[in-house]
Enzyme design. Structure first.
Site, PDB file in Angstrom:
ATOM      1  CE  LYS A   1      -8.848  -0.191   5.001  1.00  0.00           C
ATOM      2  NZ  LYS A   1      -7.748   0.761   4.934  1.00  0.00           N
TER       3      LYS A   1
ATOM      4  CB  ALA B   1       3.662 -18.493  41.893  1.00  0.00           C
TER       5      ALA B   1
ATOM      6  CD  GLU C   1      -2.679   1.473   2.437  1.00  0.00           C
ATOM      7  OE1 GLU C   1      -2.177   1.319   3.562  1.00  0.00           O
ATOM      8  OE2 GLU C   1      -3.861   1.798   2.278  1.00  0.00           O
TER       9      GLU C   1
ATOM     10  CB  THR D   1       0.876 -10.608  54.409  1.00  0.00           C
ATOM     11  OG1 THR D   1       1.404  -9.557  53.603  1.00  0.00           O
ATOM     12  CG2 THR D   1      -0.356 -10.145  55.135  1.00  0.00           C
TER      13      THR D   1
ATOM     14  CE  LYS E   1      -2.202 -17.568  36.293  1.00  0.00           C
ATOM     15  NZ  LYS E   1      -1.166 -18.468  36.713  1.00  0.00           N
TER      16      LYS E   1
ATOM     17  CG  HIS F   1     -10.814   4.308   7.399  1.00  0.00           C
ATOM     18  ND1 HIS F   1     -11.007   4.627   6.071  1.00  0.00           N
ATOM     19  CD2 HIS F   1      -9.795   3.425   7.443  1.00  0.00           C
ATOM     20  CE1 HIS F   1     -10.136   3.954   5.343  1.00  0.00           C
ATOM     21  NE2 HIS F   1      -9.382   3.224   6.146  1.00  0.00           N
TER      22      HIS F   1
ATOM     23  CG  ASP G   1       0.280 -21.684  37.094  1.00  0.00           C
ATOM     24  OD1 ASP G   1       0.520 -21.750  35.875  1.00  0.00           O
ATOM     25  OD2 ASP G   1      -0.280 -20.717  37.645  1.00  0.00           O
TER      26      ASP G   1
ATOM     27  CB  ALA H   1       8.338 -18.853  40.927  1.00  0.00           C
TER      28      ALA H   1
HETATM   29  P1  NAP Z   1       1.248 -12.552  43.507  1.00  0.00           P
HETATM   30  O1  NAP Z   1       0.043 -13.416  43.537  1.00  0.00           O
HETATM   31  O2  NAP Z   1       1.119 -11.103  43.372  1.00  0.00           O
HETATM   32  O3  NAP Z   1       2.067 -12.864  44.878  1.00  0.00           O
HETATM   33  C1  NAP Z   1       3.231 -12.153  45.219  1.00  0.00           C
HETATM   34  C2  NAP Z   1       3.896 -12.751  46.451  1.00  0.00           C
HETATM   35  O4  NAP Z   1       5.159 -12.070  46.635  1.00  0.00           O
HETATM   36  C3  NAP Z   1       3.099 -12.549  47.724  1.00  0.00           C
HETATM   37  O5  NAP Z   1       3.290 -13.657  48.565  1.00  0.00           O
HETATM   38  C4  NAP Z   1       3.746 -11.293  48.320  1.00  0.00           C
HETATM   39  O6  NAP Z   1       3.649 -11.223  49.722  1.00  0.00           O
HETATM   40  C5  NAP Z   1       5.191 -11.497  47.944  1.00  0.00           C
HETATM   41  N1  NAP Z   1       5.927 -10.244  47.895  1.00  0.00           N
HETATM   42  C6  NAP Z   1       5.808  -9.257  46.986  1.00  0.00           C
HETATM   43  N2  NAP Z   1       6.663  -8.264  47.253  1.00  0.00           N
HETATM   44  C7  NAP Z   1       7.359  -8.635  48.373  1.00  0.00           C
HETATM   45  C8  NAP Z   1       8.388  -8.034  49.143  1.00  0.00           C
HETATM   46  N3  NAP Z   1       8.889  -6.842  48.825  1.00  0.00           N
HETATM   47  N4  NAP Z   1       8.861  -8.698  50.210  1.00  0.00           N
HETATM   48  C9  NAP Z   1       8.366  -9.911  50.531  1.00  0.00           C
HETATM   49  N5  NAP Z   1       7.382 -10.543  49.845  1.00  0.00           N
HETATM   50  C10 NAP Z   1       6.890  -9.905  48.781  1.00  0.00           C
HETATM   51  O7  NAP Z   1       2.241 -13.012  42.350  1.00  0.00           O
HETATM   52  P2  NAP Z   1       2.447 -14.469  41.709  1.00  0.00           P
HETATM   53  O8  NAP Z   1       1.592 -14.622  40.518  1.00  0.00           O
HETATM   54  O9  NAP Z   1       2.354 -15.508  42.774  1.00  0.00           O
HETATM   55  O10 NAP Z   1       3.944 -14.358  41.159  1.00  0.00           O
HETATM   56  C11 NAP Z   1       5.026 -14.289  42.071  1.00  0.00           C
HETATM   57  C12 NAP Z   1       6.340 -14.492  41.313  1.00  0.00           C
HETATM   58  O11 NAP Z   1       6.357 -15.759  40.668  1.00  0.00           O
HETATM   59  C13 NAP Z   1       6.592 -13.465  40.223  1.00  0.00           C
HETATM   60  O12 NAP Z   1       7.958 -13.120  40.233  1.00  0.00           O
HETATM   61  C14 NAP Z   1       6.251 -14.197  38.946  1.00  0.00           C
HETATM   62  O13 NAP Z   1       6.973 -13.716  37.835  1.00  0.00           O
HETATM   63  C15 NAP Z   1       6.670 -15.601  39.291  1.00  0.00           C
HETATM   64  N6  NAP Z   1       5.933 -16.619  38.507  1.00  0.00           N
HETATM   65  C16 NAP Z   1       6.657 -17.434  37.706  1.00  0.00           C
HETATM   66  C17 NAP Z   1       6.039 -18.417  36.954  1.00  0.00           C
HETATM   67  C18 NAP Z   1       6.874 -19.307  36.077  1.00  0.00           C
HETATM   68  O14 NAP Z   1       6.327 -19.965  35.179  1.00  0.00           O
HETATM   69  N7  NAP Z   1       8.161 -19.400  36.330  1.00  0.00           N
HETATM   70  C19 NAP Z   1       4.642 -18.571  37.014  1.00  0.00           C
HETATM   71  C20 NAP Z   1       3.914 -17.726  37.868  1.00  0.00           C
HETATM   72  C21 NAP Z   1       4.581 -16.752  38.607  1.00  0.00           C
HETATM   73  P3  NAP Z   1       2.392 -10.494  50.452  1.00  0.00           P
HETATM   74  O15 NAP Z   1       1.305 -11.521  50.532  1.00  0.00           O
HETATM   75  O16 NAP Z   1       2.919 -10.113  51.776  1.00  0.00           O
HETATM   76  O17 NAP Z   1       2.011  -9.317  49.606  1.00  0.00           O
END
Ligand code: NAP
Length: 494
Positions: free
Chosen positions: A134, A354, A17, A375, A278, A107, A316, A438
């Protein structure tokens, strides 16, 4: 423009185009002749005025004169806006070389109207004498694409039907399934002539556009945001390598229930679910596996071919637990019938999505689970569900009732960009025989590096990601996953 046309050809485009309204100094007679005659590909000349979203701001009569010239010079396609199409057709009085096709375009930069309104627009465009209809509208929600697909499938005339914007991406790819005349791809990322255009490279190499047909099955990852997802790279390459007729799209969804009820046809067969959908995904399932039910979230949804019912799974944990088991087997030779996690003290840091998956997974495998979370309340809630002990992350530093424990980090502490952070000090790591993280950006986190220095076996977060991809691939296709290919694609894309 001539250089770019050459580039488009090299990238695999079928036609170009030429947006002459983007030229700073455009002298129709001189420039059109060169552009049309020297183009390495068939040409579509578009001279879009400001009033239709283009760049041209001059006299309308001059613009139409240039379009007539493009016809005379034999451009394969010439675009004329619906608003002026009738007058334009009268002005050429049927004098047009047979090979030149006129695209009459409309458009809408605001929204996507109802099916009836789009249908009526098709009829109006057709009535002008257009060779090709179009219609480009704008997606405010991903469900808007469905109305365009409906009209495309039923159109009796060649039709370009695209939905602009980030939420319209699926229309630009699935137009190949629903019989659209063409789709637009940009030569370079971000240099687009309409919002939401993918690159030619992505259309051809990532989404395998040329393999998409009316019977192609649709899959995708449902999330928000979703642009960063590596999953389409992985699944599309894997589908292609085994000859599976499927496509996997990033699906930017605002409301899961609306998405699911809109795309209810048997062609929409499988999804991965990611943050923040989720939990809502689970609510849209007809049946849910016990682990997903217990976790309260799904990571994968499949439409059962026999009755169309939506089945929800949480895979997961399979990814992470599988990777941990594999590493433990490698180091202690447990027979395949028994999980090497059985009876082990399994400490999960984090109690989010996770964390839940890992804690339930460990529990399923017969491990003694400990949940440590910043927490405490959340740790307590999760631990009570898996019959385990709860503590804070601070308390975990001095927790070592035995040696050779297994540690899984599911907090985001240590993730890019804060790669110098770590959820547990190095001194505490010497009590663990295996440490899993993770986090997969970076691959080698500070936690894993220090665990390795303390002599523990380490398991990367990428293994969790990759293992759950194997499982999902097998659920989507019913075929064994091409494991090495998936590993290679992930290595190239992270
Ligand atoms: P989420 O549900 O938001 O949970 C986050 C967790 O991290 C909570 O337990 C939180 O504690 C804690 N946290 C966050 N900031 C913190 C800090 N400054 N100090 C201490 N604890 C802290 O997240 P999610 O989905 O479970 O994912 C968590 C991690 O896993 C991420 O890095 C993600 O990339 C990774 N992950 C990887 C895969 C893989 O395939 N490899 C799959 C899923 C997730 P509180 O409860 O106190 O807030």
């Amino acid at each position: 423009m001539l250089t770019q046309m050459k580039k488009a050809q090299e990238l695999g485009a079928d036609l170009v185009e030429i947006r002459v309204d983007f030229l700073k100094n455009f002298s129709p007679r001189q420039n059109l002749e060169v552009l049309i005659k020297q183009s390495p590909l068939p040409t579509l000349i578009t001279y879009r005025p400001k009033w239709e979203g283009g760049e041209y701001d001059g006299q309308e009569s001059k613009r139409q004169e240039a379009l007539r010239l493009a016809i005379e010079l034999g451009s394969d396609f010439v675009d004329v806006e619906l608003k002026v199409a009738q007058g334009f057709f009268s002005s050429i009085q049927g004098k047009k070389p047979e090979k030149v096709k006129i695209i009459v375009s409309s458009h809408n930069y605001e929204s996507t109207p109802s099916i009836e309104e789009i249908g009526e627009l098709v009829a109006r465009i057709q009535a002008t004498g257009a060779d090709i209809v179009k219609i480009a509208t704008t997606a405010l929600d991903i469900t808007d694409n469905a109305r365009m697909f409906h009209v495309l499938v039923h159109s009796q005339v060649p039709m370009i039907g695209l939905v602009m914007g980030e939420r319209g991406l699926m229309s630009r790819i699935l137009t190949a399934k629903y019989g659209g005349f063409l789709t637009f791809g940009s030569i370079e990322a971000g240099i687009v002539s309409a919002p939401g255009q993918p690159t030619i490279k992505d259309l051809l190499d990532l989404y395998n556009l040329r393999l998409i047909g009316s019977d192609t099955k649709i899959h995708g990852v449902i999330g928000n945001p979703i642009g960063h997802s590596k999953s389409p790279h992985l699944y599309n390459a894997a589908f292609k390598s085994v000859g599976f007729n499927g496509i996997y799209l990033p699906l930017l969804v605002d409301n899961v229930a609306n998405y699911i009820s809109t795309y209810s046809s048997p062609d929409f067969v499988g999804y991965s679910y990611t943050i923040p959908h989720k939990e809502d995904g689970l609510k849209c399932c007809d049946e849910v596996d016990p682990i997903a039910q217990a976790i309260g979230a799904i990571s994968c949804m499949i439409r059962r071919p026999t009755d169309g019912k939506l089945m929800g799974y949480n895979v997961d944990y399979l990814g992470a637990i599988g990777a941990i088991e594999e590493a433990l087997r490698g180091s202690n030779g447990t027979p395949p019938s028994v999980s090497p996690l059985a009876g082990k003290l399994f400490v999960v840091m984090g109690a989010g999505g996770a964390g839940k998956a890992l804690a339930y997974g460990g529990y399923e495998k017969g491990a003694r689970v400990v949940v440590a979370n910043r927490t405490y309340e959340k740790a307590k809630e999760l631990a009570s569900k898996v019959g385990g002990q709860a503590m804070t992350l601070a308390e975990l530093k001095d927790f070592h009732p035995e040696e050779g424990m297994i540690l899984a980090n599911t907090t985001s502490v240590g993730m890019k960009p804060r790669i110098e952070d770590t959820p547990l000090p190095k001194e505490a790591l010497k009590h663990y025989s295996l440490v899993f993280d993770a986090i997969y950006t970076p691959k080698l986190t500070r936690l894993l590096r220090e665990a390795q220095e303390c002599g523990a076996t380490i398991v990367y977060g990428t293994e969790m990601f990759i293992n759950q991809a194997f499982v999902q691939f097998e659920r989507f296709t019913g075929l064994p996953a091409p494991k090495q290919l998936i590993r290679d694609v992930l290595a190239r894309n992270t």
